[in-house]
Scaffold this motif. Structure first.
Motif, PDB file in Angstrom:
ATOM      1  N   UNK A 171       8.790  11.714  40.050  1.00 41.05           N
ATOM      2  CA  UNK A 171       8.976  11.839  41.497  1.00 41.05           C
ATOM      3  C   UNK A 171       7.704  11.431  42.236  1.00 41.05           C
ATOM      4  N   UNK A 216       3.504  16.799  38.569  1.00 42.55           N
ATOM      5  CA  UNK A 216       3.874  18.121  39.092  1.00 42.55           C
ATOM      6  C   UNK A 216       4.783  18.860  38.109  1.00 42.55           C
ATOM      7  N   UNK A 217       4.660  18.536  36.836  1.00 42.38           N
ATOM      8  CA  UNK A 217       5.313  19.290  35.762  1.00 42.38           C
ATOM      9  C   UNK A 217       6.829  19.405  35.930  1.00 42.38           C
ATOM     10  N   UNK A 218       7.476  18.290  36.273  1.00 42.95           N
ATOM     11  CA  UNK A 218       8.932  18.317  36.440  1.00 42.95           C
ATOM     12  C   UNK A 218       9.651  17.715  35.232  1.00 42.95           C
ATOM     13  N   UNK A 219       8.900  17.045  34.390  1.00 39.05           N
ATOM     14  CA  UNK A 219       9.378  16.527  33.096  1.00 39.05           C
ATOM     15  C   UNK A 219      10.486  15.478  33.186  1.00 39.05           C
ATOM     16  N   UNK A 220      10.569  14.774  34.306  1.00 39.33           N
ATOM     17  CA  UNK A 220      11.491  13.630  34.406  1.00 39.33           C
ATOM     18  C   UNK A 220      11.069  12.544  33.415  1.00 39.33           C
ATOM     19  N   UNK A 235       0.092  18.404  28.503  1.00 40.13           N
ATOM     20  CA  UNK A 235      -0.650  19.672  28.429  1.00 40.13           C
ATOM     21  C   UNK A 235      -1.945  19.451  27.654  1.00 40.13           C
ATOM     22  N   UNK A 238      -4.461  17.598  29.810  1.00 38.65           N
ATOM     23  CA  UNK A 238      -5.038  18.494  30.814  1.00 38.65           C
ATOM     24  C   UNK A 238      -6.157  19.319  30.199  1.00 38.65           C
TER      25      UNK A 238
ATOM     26  N   UNK B 107      14.471  17.620  36.823  1.00 34.02           N
ATOM     27  CA  UNK B 107      13.583  18.344  37.749  1.00 34.02           C
ATOM     28  C   UNK B 107      14.372  19.375  38.550  1.00 34.02           C
ATOM     29  N   UNK B 108      13.893  20.614  38.564  1.00 29.12           N
ATOM     30  CA  UNK B 108      14.612  21.687  39.257  1.00 29.12           C
ATOM     31  C   UNK B 108      14.475  21.519  40.775  1.00 29.12           C
ATOM     32  N   UNK B 111      11.198  22.845  42.003  1.00 29.99           N
ATOM     33  CA  UNK B 111      10.036  21.993  41.773  1.00 29.99           C
ATOM     34  C   UNK B 111       9.955  20.870  42.795  1.00 29.99           C
ATOM     35  N   UNK B 112      11.113  20.497  43.369  1.00 29.14           N
ATOM     36  CA  UNK B 112      11.117  19.390  44.318  1.00 29.14           C
ATOM     37  C   UNK B 112      10.834  19.837  45.734  1.00 29.14           C
ATOM     38  N   UNK B 179       8.814  27.783  39.724  1.00 28.01           N
ATOM     39  CA  UNK B 179       8.205  26.555  39.183  1.00 28.01           C
ATOM     40  C   UNK B 179       6.699  26.745  38.972  1.00 28.01           C
ATOM     41  N   UNK B 183       4.181  26.206  35.706  1.00 26.09           N
ATOM     42  CA  UNK B 183       3.262  25.077  35.887  1.00 26.09           C
ATOM     43  C   UNK B 183       1.816  25.452  35.555  1.00 26.09           C
ATOM     44  N   UNK B 186       1.307  24.781  31.927  1.00 27.39           N
ATOM     45  CA  UNK B 186       1.256  23.356  31.583  1.00 27.39           C
ATOM     46  C   UNK B 186      -0.066  22.741  32.039  1.00 27.39           C
ATOM     47  N   UNK B 187      -0.478  23.049  33.265  1.00 31.93           N
ATOM     48  CA  UNK B 187      -1.696  22.428  33.798  1.00 31.93           C
ATOM     49  C   UNK B 187      -2.939  22.917  33.065  1.00 31.93           C
TER      50      UNK B 187
END
Lengths: 251, 255
Positions: A171, A216-220, A235, A238, B107-108, B111-112, B179, B183, B186-187
């Motif tokens: 995105x 933004x960690x949406x995994x698309x 991950x 990062x 993507x949820x 999250x958007x 979200x 996150x 993950x970050x």
């Protein structure tokens, strides 16, 4: 035989205005691949004296990473784990409308129709995605111990064909999945490990300089990747970046 | 020291560096919410305990504690907002031409809409501070001046507009956290294929607990009349005290 309507992005060159052109794709064999369907449509356009639809392609067996079509809004289509060239027309139904657009990102400037310039990826590799010294040919078994878990993770990351679908699907047009996979497959192995910090900083800085977006960690990316590269690599990148920058600042 | 030699500048100007700032400040704010909720739920225990808790917060470290905490909160919040707004602007410009036909695989929805849920919660935060910390309403200020924090909170939530805005803001906060919490992992590089499931579950469970916990207060006060009688008694006591010129009697139990 399938009768389809195509909505295709046409653009003369990098600077001209692009638009969606509608094509009637009739009598398409179900056994044709998606690119063969475009070949059939192009042949008809040529016979009518028109300009064929320009698109990137090479091996047509899912290993070169050249095809770069966004099909119905999803790079390489909604089918998982395949490139556009591995997509078959039997996945579509007669009467369907198919939208075909290029991979869109500011860092992938459009050249013509469905062809984009993905050389930003080459510059990222040039900024650290290699091992600086000759490491010789394949080692004898067990000569250079590598943990099985690391060997597996490195192998999975190395499956990346650099097609850019991750960027096109994100995105935010982020290149994190590509960069993290290319960094991981070297960082995890003994030959790549000594240059890990330098590699991570170099590749991430080049990625930022190219104008890709931020993850933004949406995994698309993971969902569309034809080689099913895992976002675990992101991950890992990062984490490695935090370590590398602390090392650079303090050591 | 120029930009290329300043490590902190480089860190801030890099995509991952800025995201690490978002994750760490987010973690701080997430932890704060748990503490804030635990304290708030004392409202159901008793007015005395709630007032005692409020007094403890304002008097710890000779009154410095609350200010140290407020400054930390503001710094964390400011960094979180500035970084995310800058990242979002960069993300928008990274795809100058949008897809004509846009589609989403995984993507949820939460999250958007992070930037919108986040900015709405920010507006709510400003309102919330003016409401219960600065106390712009004279009625609430008077209750607080008499150290009746429990009564002040009940009085505030008796206003249906306040309660409805509060509930809407908490719904958006719940979306933001569902979200955001995952996150953070993950970050910070702590998520993997093996931990992805539990982390998603934790994120959803945490955001739901925060949502249900916080909205239980305005719902019980505004829609079920919780604390109505005790608030009336407290207000009568204050009126009596004021008419007798004994502003201090309600403080006695403490001093």
């Amino acid at each position: 035989m399938l009768n389809l309507t195509l909505k295709v992005w046409r653009q003369q060159n990098a600077t001209s205005e692009g638009f969606i052109e509608t094509y009637d794709a009739h009598d398409i064999p179900e056994s044709a691949s998606f690119l063969e369907m475009l070949d059939i449509v192009n042949e008809r356009i040529l016979n009518d004296g028109g300009e064929p639809i320009h698109f990137d392609h090479d091996c047509r067996e899912g290993i070169c990473g050249q095809c770069s079509l966004t099909i119905n809004g999803i790079p390489h289509s909604k089918e998982r784990g395949i490139t556009a060239c591995q997509l078959h027309m039997r996945k579509f139904k007669t009467g369907e409308t198919i939208w075909i657009e290029p991979f869109r990102a500011k860092a992938f400037p459009l050249l013509r129709d469905l062809i984009v310039d993905r050389s930003a990826f080459d510059r990222i590799i040039g900024a650290g995605g290699y091992v600086s010294v000759r490491t010789g040919s394949a080692q004898d078994a067990n000569n250079l111990p590598v943990a099985k878990t690391k060997a597996d993770a490195a192998m999975d990351a190395a499956a990346c064909i650099g097609c850019g679908a991750c960027v096109a699907a994100c995105k935010n047009a982020s290149a994190m999945l590509f960069v993290s996979a290319k960094a991981a497959h070297l960082n995890l192995l003994p030959q790549g490990a000594p240059e890990k910090n330098k590699r991570v900083l170099g590749m991430v800085r080049q990625m930022d300089a190219e104008g890709f977006g931020n993850c933004t960690n949406q995994y698309e990316c993971e969902a569309v990747c034809p080689k099913e590269i895992s976002a675990d690599n992101i991950a890992r990148l990062n984490r490695d970046y935090a370590i590398a920058i602390a090392d650079e600042a303090a050591v | 020291m120029n930009l290329s030699s300043c490590s902190i500048c480089q860190f801030w100007h890099s995509s991952i560096g800025k995201k690490l700032v978002v994750a760490l400040t987010g973690l701080f704010l997430v932890m704060f919410l748990a503490g804030h909720l635990a304290g708030n739920l004392l409202i159901f225990q008793s007015s005395a305990d709630f007032n005692e808790y409020a007094h403890m917060l304002h008097s710890m470290m000779h009154g410095w504690g609350v200010w140290i905490f407020r400054i930390l909160m503001l710094v964390a919040l400011a960094l979180h907002v500035i970084a995310t707004v800058q990242l979002t602007a960069a993300n928008r410009s990274a795809r100058a031409t949008r897809y004509q036909k846009d589609a989403t695989m995984v993507a949820s929805r939460s999250s958007r809409m992070m930037i919108w849920s986040g900015l709405t919660v920010l507006v709510f935060f400003v309102f919330h501070i003016l409401h219960y910390t600065v106390r712009v309403s004279p009625e609430l200020k008077e209750l607080a001046d008499f150290d009746q924090n429990w009564a002040m909170t009940v009085k505030g939530f008796q206003n249906p507009l306040v309660s409805i805005f509060y509930i809407i803001a908490m719904a958006l906060l719940c979306s933001h956290l569902s979200h955001g919490v995952a996150s953070i992992f993950q970050t910070l590089g702590l998520r993997s294929r093996k931990t992805a499931g539990p982390i998603t579950l934790l994120s959803k469970a945490y955001s739901l607990i925060i949502f249900v916990g916080f909205i239980s207060i305005p719902i019980s006060i505004c829609f079920f009349g919780y604390g109505k009688e005790e608030l009336q008694e407290t207000e009568q006591m204050i009126e009596q005290a004021k008419s007798l010129g004994l502003d201090g009697i309600l403080h006695e139990h403490r001093h």
